[in-house]
Design an enzyme around this catalytic site. Structure first.
Site, short mmCIF file in Angstrom:
data_model
loop_
_atom_site.label_atom_id
_atom_site.label_comp_id
_atom_site.label_asym_id
_atom_site.label_seq_id
_atom_site.Cartn_x
_atom_site.Cartn_y
_atom_site.Cartn_z
CE LYS A 115 -4.15 -2.09 1.89
NZ LYS A 115 -5.18 -2.14 2.92
CD GLU A 199 -4.59 5.65 3.97
OE1 GLU A 199 -4.08 4.84 3.20
OE2 GLU A 199 -5.80 5.65 4.24
NE ARG A 291 -8.41 -9.10 -3.99
CZ ARG A 291 -9.56 -8.65 -3.48
NH1 ARG A 291 -10.70 -8.97 -4.04
NH2 ARG A 291 -9.56 -7.87 -2.43
P1 ADP Z 1 -13.29 -7.32 -1.96
O1 ADP Z 1 -12.49 -6.07 -1.88
O2 ADP Z 1 -13.21 -8.09 -3.21
O3 ADP Z 1 -14.64 -7.11 -1.47
P2 ADP Z 1 -12.37 -8.46 0.47
O4 ADP Z 1 -11.52 -7.37 0.98
O5 ADP Z 1 -13.69 -8.72 1.11
O6 ADP Z 1 -12.53 -8.29 -1.07
O7 ADP Z 1 -11.54 -9.79 0.39
C1 ADP Z 1 -11.98 -10.89 -0.36
C2 ADP Z 1 -11.45 -12.15 0.24
O8 ADP Z 1 -10.05 -12.18 0.16
C3 ADP Z 1 -11.79 -12.31 1.70
O9 ADP Z 1 -11.98 -13.68 1.95
C4 ADP Z 1 -10.54 -11.78 2.39
O10 ADP Z 1 -10.43 -12.35 3.67
C5 ADP Z 1 -9.47 -12.23 1.44
N1 ADP Z 1 -8.30 -11.32 1.39
C6 ADP Z 1 -8.26 -10.12 0.82
N2 ADP Z 1 -7.02 -9.58 0.90
C7 ADP Z 1 -6.26 -10.49 1.55
C8 ADP Z 1 -4.88 -10.53 1.94
N3 ADP Z 1 -4.02 -9.53 1.71
N4 ADP Z 1 -4.45 -11.61 2.59
C9 ADP Z 1 -5.29 -12.64 2.85
N5 ADP Z 1 -6.59 -12.65 2.50
C10 ADP Z 1 -7.07 -11.61 1.86
P1 ADP Z 2 -8.35 -3.59 2.72
O1 ADP Z 2 -7.10 -3.81 1.95
O2 ADP Z 2 -8.46 -4.43 3.92
O3 ADP Z 2 -9.57 -3.60 1.84
P2 ADP Z 2 -8.53 -0.69 2.71
O4 ADP Z 2 -7.32 0.16 2.75
O5 ADP Z 2 -9.22 -0.84 1.41
O6 ADP Z 2 -8.18 -2.12 3.30
O7 ADP Z 2 -9.57 -0.15 3.79
C1 ADP Z 2 -10.71 -0.90 4.15
C2 ADP Z 2 -11.76 0.01 4.76
O8 ADP Z 2 -11.23 0.69 5.92
C3 ADP Z 2 -12.23 1.14 3.86
O9 ADP Z 2 -13.27 0.74 3.00
C4 ADP Z 2 -12.68 2.19 4.86
O10 ADP Z 2 -13.96 1.92 5.35
C5 ADP Z 2 -11.68 2.02 5.99
N1 ADP Z 2 -10.54 2.94 5.82
C6 ADP Z 2 -9.34 2.64 5.31
N2 ADP Z 2 -8.52 3.72 5.29
C7 ADP Z 2 -9.23 4.73 5.80
C8 ADP Z 2 -8.95 6.12 6.07
N3 ADP Z 2 -7.76 6.65 5.80
N4 ADP Z 2 -9.94 6.87 6.63
C9 ADP Z 2 -11.14 6.34 6.91
N5 ADP Z 2 -11.46 5.05 6.68
C10 ADP Z 2 -10.53 4.25 6.15
#
Ligand code: ADP
Ligand code: ADP
Ligand code: MG
Length: 472
Positions: A115, A199, A291
């Site tokens: 990230k 962040e 993906r």
């Molecule tokens: P989306 O953004 O597609 O909605 P999610 O964040 O819900 O995806 O993740 C989809 C699936 O992949 C979930 O089962 C989550 O636990 C798994 N997953 C996502 N990122 C990772 C990661 N970096 N390591 C392990 N599992 C992950």
């Molecule tokens: P992941 O890889 O697990 O999907 P993200 O970086 O996409 O993680 O963040 C997942 C969720 O966490 C976001 O959809 C949002 O709700 C919250 N989030 C992440 N970063 C921030 C931020 N800087 N401020 C507020 N909410 C955040």
């Protein structure tokens, strides 16, 4: 075109890829851990191979999966989501051994999966990024210093995080001190890497993400946005396309930003650029998922584009079949993640045997699932067991169709998030189409539903089933 694809995944997404293969005349090879022997993906694939007794190790073993693909005569691997989907090692191993990886290149996966690197790449490309640390944090002192500069509240995040894990909001220095080691240890356990960064916390943001497709001929297009603001603990529960809360100018703006983001890293295949929108309407890049995403279904529903088929065509080297202006959209689509959890009991997982399952039907309804009557949900995996997608021309109609469809669905033997979604669909604020990622936390009363309504429905469904049986 590809001839045979090994699907390195399980459950509903494996079924989804098998369906695309079947329509394209491509053979599908499923893999399964013994705990998944009775899963629908094993039954639906043209061929299925056991990965052994460990419920997880087989799905995560790059070497083994690549060897299996080669010995079974596959020419490509589709990774689905989760598991190895964002692991550059699999993409690299495929390339080295002459297999087609259905996804972006290993280099892009590696860069965007980190990230802090992704943030840097986006800043360079001119995409607005959430204010934060320049790179990973060396130690707590640096974290405290950066937090003072950007101002509290801040988000402490695992650099390689995903699935909503490895993220903590810190409202002050004390919270940051308390969380620092915790997030590091969480990240190490869950992702095998200890790096964290900071962040600025965007308070009450909307989560708006854009679907992109890039081919190997320099074409990149977007397929509009999805609003994933309905979340619990940073995990998406309900997704909507298009967002009911942005206007056409904003739609074009973030579509353009997403294409710029993808182009700047020479992105190929399907990907998602995630943004947060603050309460002043400004958008900030948050991360890119390299993906197919769980909620790709709603984009398919409003655009008519089969994203998995496009992934396969792109991987096979074909140019995109449409230009940006040829991609249309119609109406609203909404996806409900049906999780085997008990919302009233702090969303405790509720694994077990599904005694009865009746899929919902009627106009504008799609279900993606791997369950069936008599199926026992293994306890080793994600609790999401089905996705219900509804479509209608207007916002109000999609809400009503959602309610009708969730009533239509019969799922007995375990607790699920269905009654909770029924409450959300009745809630005036949700129905107004204005909500942010804080919505569920701000509405604890949505959990105070009575199971009675549900029970009446169960009784009626059972009575109908018995009557139908007697009539045979
Ligand atoms: P989306 O953004 O597609 O909605 P999610 O964040 O819900 O995806 O993740 C989809 C699936 O992949 C979930 O089962 C989550 O636990 C798994 N997953 C996502 N990122 C990772 C990661 N970096 N390591 C392990 N599992 C992950
Ligand atoms: P992941 O890889 O697990 O999907 P993200 O970086 O996409 O993680 O963040 C997942 C969720 O966490 C976001 O959809 C949002 O709700 C919250 N989030 C992440 N970063 C921030 C931020 N800087 N401020 C507020 N909410 C955040
Ligand atoms: Mg995300």
């Amino acid at each position: 075109m590809l001839r045979k694809i090994l699907i390195a995944n399980r459950g509903e997404i494996a079924v989804r890829v098998i369906r695309a293969c079947a329509e394209m005349g491509i053979r599908s090879a499923a893999v399964f851990a013994e705990a998944d022997r009775h899963s629908l993906h094993v039954k639906k694939a043209d061929e299925a191979y056991s990965l052994g007794g460990d419920p997880l190790a087989g799905y995560l073993n790059v070497h083994n999966i690549v060897n299996l693909a080669l010995t079974t005569g596959c020419d490509a691997i589709h990774p689905g989501y989760g598991f190895l989907s964002e692991n550059p090692e699999l993409a690299l191993a495929c390339t080295r051994r002459g297999l087609t990886f259905i996804g972006p290149t290993a280099a892009v996966i590696e860069r965007m999966g980190d990230k802090t690197q992704a943030r840097l790449a986006m800043q360079k490309a001119g995409v607005p990024v959430t204010p934060g640390s320049a790179g990973n944090l060396a130690n707590l002192d640096e974290a405290l210093r950066v937090a003072d500069q950007i101002g509290y509240p801040v988000m402490l995040k695992a650099t390689s995080g995903g699935g909503g894990r490895g993220i903590r909001r810190c409202d002050d220095a004390k919270a940051l001190r308390n969380n620092f080691e915790r997030v590091i240890s969480e990240a190490t356990k869950a992702f095998g890497r200890a790096e964290v960064f900071l962040e600025k916390c965007i308070v009450n943001p909307r989560h708006i993400e854009v679907q992109v497709l890039g081919d190997h001929h320099g074409n990149v297009v977007h397929l509009f946005e999805r609003d994933c603001s309905i979340q619990r603990r940073n995990q998406k529960l309900i997704e909507i396309a298009p967002s009911p809360q942005i206007d056409e100018a904003e739609r074009q703006y973030i579509g353009g930003l997403a294409v710029l983001a993808a182009r700047s890293v020479n992105y190929t295949n399907a990907g998602t650029v995630e943004f947060l929108q603050d309460t002043d309407g400004r958008f900030y890049f948050m991360e890119m998922n390299t993906r197919i995403q769980v909620e790709h279904t709603i984009t398919e529903t409003i655009t008519g584009v089969d994203l998995v088929e496009e992934q396969i065509r792109i991987a096979a080297g074909l140019p995109l079949r449409f230009k940006q202006h040829e991609i249309g959209r119609r109406g609203f689509a909404m996806q409900f993640r049906i999780n085997a959890e008990d919302p009233k009991n702090n969303f405790l997982p509720s694994f077990g045997r599904i005694s009865r399952y009746y899929a919902p039907g009627g106009p504008g309804v799609r279900t993606d699932t791997c369950i069936y009557t008599g199926y026992t949900i293994p306890p080793h995996y994600d609790s999401m067991l089905a996705k219900v997608i509804v479509w209608a021309l207007s916002w109000e109609d999609v809400l009503n169709r959602g309610s009708r469809t969730l009533r239509d669905l019969g799922l007995f033997g375990i607790k699920t998030t269905i009654p909770f979604y029924q409450e959300i669909l009745r809630d005036p604020q949700f129905r107004s189409g204005h909500f942010n990622t804080g919505y569920l936390e701000a509405h604890p009363e949505l959990l105070e539903y009575s199971e009675k309504r549900r029970k009446d429905h169960v009784a009626a469904a059972l009575a109908a089933a018995i009557a139908a049986h007697a009539g045979l």
